[in-house]
Design a protein around this motif. Structure first.
Motif, PDB file in Angstrom:
ATOM      1  N   ASN A 131      14.297   9.851  26.546  1.00 23.04           N
ATOM      2  CA  ASN A 131      13.171   9.255  25.829  1.00 23.04           C
ATOM      3  C   ASN A 131      13.723   8.500  24.609  1.00 23.04           C
ATOM      4  O   ASN A 131      13.720   8.998  23.485  1.00 23.04           O
ATOM      5  N   LYS A 132      14.221   7.304  24.868  1.00 20.11           N
ATOM      6  CA  LYS A 132      14.865   6.491  23.811  1.00 20.11           C
ATOM      7  C   LYS A 132      13.893   6.139  22.698  1.00 20.11           C
ATOM      8  O   LYS A 132      14.284   6.055  21.532  1.00 20.11           O
ATOM      9  N   ARG A 133      12.625   5.943  23.035  1.00 20.20           N
ATOM     10  CA  ARG A 133      11.624   5.592  22.018  1.00 20.20           C
ATOM     11  C   ARG A 133      11.497   6.718  20.988  1.00 20.20           C
ATOM     12  O   ARG A 133      11.475   6.475  19.780  1.00 20.20           O
ATOM     13  N   ASN A 134      11.419   7.959  21.463  1.00 16.67           N
ATOM     14  CA  ASN A 134      11.333   9.096  20.545  1.00 16.67           C
ATOM     15  C   ASN A 134      12.585   9.209  19.694  1.00 16.67           C
ATOM     16  O   ASN A 134      12.511   9.493  18.498  1.00 16.67           O
ATOM     17  N   ARG A 136      14.613   6.822  18.714  1.00 18.88           N
ATOM     18  CA  ARG A 136      14.561   5.794  17.664  1.00 18.88           C
ATOM     19  C   ARG A 136      13.564   6.175  16.573  1.00 18.88           C
ATOM     20  O   ARG A 136      13.822   5.967  15.389  1.00 18.88           O
TER      21      ARG A 136
END
Length: 170
Positions: A131-134, A136
């Motif tokens: 979960n790259k968004r989390n 970041r």
């Protein structure tokens, strides 16, 4: 509005988490599933008075858990602060229809302020490695990635642990 959850919030909250799980799966992120988050987990959060809900226009649209209980899975992590006055964030969610509008930021601001009020020295949490968004999101808030843990019922991929030392504790 962010407020302590009540028993009547559990059912609508489970609808939100199911929508979040479906949205993540649609984006190839297998973080939440039929095992997690569960009604039982939310019931325990409620019993411990750790569950808060985000209410938008009278409807439950998100949640956050602020706990001082350290999960067994976290034992192997070399945390930045000594044990004792650390708090853990769990089950942060915002309905997919409202994501990207600052509600997760509001929930985290609320949690960090509550933790300061309770004398906490740091905030600890984990997020899924895919979960790259989390990742970041937390890194932009100053959280430091410290290590990996595994939740076999959720995924064979690791979850990354993060910690933020609160300003007053430095």
């Amino acid at each position: 509005m962010i407020r302590p959850a009540t028993q009547k919030d559990i059912s609508p909250l489970l609808s939100v988490t199911k929508a979040c799980a479906a949205s993540m799966i649609a984006h190839g992120i297998y973080q939440w599933n039929e095992h997690y988050p569960s009604q039982n987990a939310f019931e325990k959060d409620l019993e411990r008075k750790e569950l808060y809900v985000l209410e938008v226009a009278g409807a439950i649209m998100g949640s956050i858990v602020i706990s001082n209980l350290k999960d067994d899975e976290y034992q192997s992590i070399a945390w930045l602060t000594e044990e004792g006055r650390n708090f853990y964030i769990h089950r942060l969610c915002v309905h997919p229809n409202l994501q990207g509008q600052g509600y997760a930021r509001q929930l985290m601001n609320f949690a960090e302020e509550e933790i300061r009020k309770q004398g906490g020295i740091s905030v600890r949490l984990d997020t899924f490695s895919k979960n790259k968004r989390n990742q970041r999101f937390y890194e932009a808030r100053g959280y430091q990635k410290l290590g990996n843990i595994y939740f076999p019922k959720q995924s064979t991929a690791p979850f990354y642990c993060y910690e933020l030392i609160l300003e007053h504790a430095k």
